[in-house]
Design a protein around this motif. Structure first.
Motif, short mmCIF file in Angstrom:
data_model
loop_
_atom_site.label_atom_id
_atom_site.label_comp_id
_atom_site.label_asym_id
_atom_site.label_seq_id
_atom_site.Cartn_x
_atom_site.Cartn_y
_atom_site.Cartn_z
N UNK A 129 -9.32 17.68 17.36
CA UNK A 129 -8.75 17.46 16.19
C UNK A 129 -7.31 16.93 16.36
N UNK A 130 -6.87 16.62 17.64
CA UNK A 130 -5.30 16.17 18.07
C UNK A 130 -5.35 14.76 17.41
N UNK A 131 -4.13 14.62 16.76
CA UNK A 131 -3.84 13.27 15.82
C UNK A 131 -3.13 12.27 16.78
N UNK A 132 -3.76 10.92 16.62
CA UNK A 132 -2.86 9.89 17.25
C UNK A 132 -1.68 9.67 16.67
N UNK A 133 -0.56 9.32 17.28
CA UNK A 133 0.92 9.24 16.95
C UNK A 133 1.13 8.04 17.09
N UNK A 134 2.32 7.76 16.08
CA UNK A 134 3.36 6.51 16.19
C UNK A 134 2.48 5.39 15.53
N UNK A 188 0.88 -1.03 -0.08
CA UNK A 188 -0.10 0.15 0.04
C UNK A 188 0.99 1.17 0.15
N UNK A 189 0.30 2.21 -0.28
CA UNK A 189 1.02 3.74 -0.24
C UNK A 189 0.76 4.22 0.91
N UNK A 190 1.98 4.80 1.42
CA UNK A 190 1.99 5.74 2.80
C UNK A 190 1.58 6.93 2.29
N UNK A 191 0.72 7.63 2.88
CA UNK A 191 0.08 9.18 2.92
C UNK A 191 1.24 9.92 3.46
N UNK A 192 1.48 11.17 2.54
CA UNK A 192 2.37 11.95 3.06
C UNK A 192 1.53 13.09 4.22
N UNK A 193 2.33 13.62 4.85
CA UNK A 193 1.84 14.58 5.87
C UNK A 193 1.26 15.71 5.23
N UNK A 194 0.09 16.37 5.82
CA UNK A 194 -0.60 17.39 5.51
C UNK A 194 -0.90 18.25 6.33
#
Length: 295
Positions: free
Chosen positions: A271-276, A238-244
Motif C-alpha cells: 500500500x505504499x504511495x507513489x510520491x511527487x 480540477x480540484x486537488x485532493x486533500x491528504x487523508x
C-alpha cells in the motif's frame, strides 16, 4: 454589474506575471485594486495601465515578508477604498537547487515571502474582514507541494500555504470569510529562467488564462466554496485532493520496532504511495514490480 464590481481587493506580487494578470482582470471587472509589489516601478506601471484602461488601482511597494509592512498593504486598501473585500496572496519566490547544494539564506527568503508573507498579510486582512462579517482570501499554492525535484524549499512553502488554507477555512467559516487556494501553471518571469520552464510549462500557458479562476473565487459567485485547492493550467481545471489517512489501519496495544517492520513487510508494503508530481514508486515497490511495471 459583475460579481466583483465595487469590491476592494489587494493583490500581492502584482508587478508582473500572475499577479499583474489577476489585478488587471479584477480591475477590468470593476474592482478597486491595490497593486502590491516590492518592485515599486513595476507596481506603478501595472496600476497605471489599469487606470489607462478605465479601471481603479493604486500601487503599493511594501514587502509581505515584514508583519508591519504587510499590515500597511491592507491599511492602504482600507484608506483608499474604505474596505478590504478580497485578498489574493500571490507574492512568491523560487529557485532551483539540489538539497546538498542549497543555500540557507535563499531558503529563508523563500519561506519568509511564500509562507510568512501569506500569514502576515492574511492576518491583517482577516481582522478587517471579520469586523465586516465577510470577505474572501485566495492563496497561491502550487502543484509542487506534492513533491518536485530541485525546488524542495519552494515546494515545502507551497505545501504550508495549502495547510494554512485548510485551517483558516475551518476557523473563519462562521465569520463569513472564505479561504481557498489555487495551483496555477503559467509561464511567468519567475519560472522562465529555469530549465523546468521549457520542460514543463509551455509558453501558451499564460497568466491571463488563470485569472478567471481567481476572480470567481474572490467573488460572491463562489459563495459556499471554501477550504478548496484548485489547479488551473489554462486549459485544465480540477480540484486537488486533500491528504487523508489511508486504510488499512493496523491496531495493537503498543508497537515496537519488530512489529512495525512486520506491518510494513506483511501489510503496508502493498500500500505504499507513489510520491511527487511524477508519481514515483517507493524503491520496495519498484523492486517487486520490476522495470516494466514500475516505469
Amino acid at each position: 454589474m459583475s460579481a466583483v464590481d465595487g469590491r476592494a481587493i489587494v493583490v500581492t506580487g502584482a508587478g508582473r506575471g500572475l499577479g499583474a494578470a489577476f489585478a488587471a482582470d479584477l480591475a477590468g471587472a470593476g474592482a478597486a485594486v491595490v497593486v502590491n509589489d516590492v518592485d515599486a516601478a513595476a507596481a506603478d506601471a501595472v496600476a497605471a495601465e489599469i487606470r489607462t484602461a478605465g479601471g481603479c488601482a493604486v500601487a503599493d511597494p511594501h514587502t509581505v515578508a515584514d508583519p508591519e509592512q504587510a499590515a500597511a498593504i491592507v491599511e492602504r486598501c482600507v484608506a483608499e477604498f474604505g474596505a478590504i473585500d478580497g485578498l489574493v496572496n500571490n507574492a512568491g519566490l523560487t529557485y532551483e537547487a539540489m538539497p546538498w547544494e542549497d543555500d540557507p539564506v535563499r531558503a529563508r527568503a523563500v519561506v519568509e515571502v511564500n509562507v510568512l508573507g501569506v500569514v502576515y498579510t492574511g492576518l491583517a486582512a482577516i481582522r478587517h474582514m471579520r469586523a465586516a462579517g465577510r470577505g474572501s482570501i485566495v492563496n497561491v499554492s502550487s502543484g509542487a507541494a506534492l513533491g518536485q525535484r530541485t525546488i524542495g524549499v519552494y515546494a515545502a512553502s507551497k505545501g504550508a500555504v495549502a495547510s494554512l488554507t485548510y485551517s483558516w477555512a475551518l476557523d473563519l467559516e462562521d465569520s463569513g470569510i472564505r479561504v481557498n487556494a489555487i495551483c496555477p501553471k503559467a509561464y511567468t518571469r519567475m519560472v522562465s529562467g529555469s530549465a523546468r520552464a521549457s520542460r514543463h510549462t509551455p509558453p501558451e500557458h499564460t497568466p491571463d488564462r488563470v485569472a478567471p479562476l481567481v476572480r470567481f473565487l474572490v467573488s460572491d459567485r463562489a459563495a459556499g466554496i471554501t477550504g478548496q485547492l484548485v489547479r488551473c493550467t489554462g486549459s485544465e481545471l480540477h480540484i486537488v485532493g486533500q491528504p487523508y489517512f489511508k486504510a488499512p489501519i493496523l491496531r495493537r496495544e503498543s508497537w515496537d520496532v519488530d512489529s512495525v517492520e512486520r506491518a510494513f513487510v506483511e501489510v503496508f508494503g502493498a500500500h505504499l504511495e507513489p510520491f511527487g508530481l511524477e508519481k514515483r514508486l517507493p524503491s520496495r515497490l519498484r523492486k517487486w514490480l520490476g522495470p516494466a511495471r514500475s516505469a
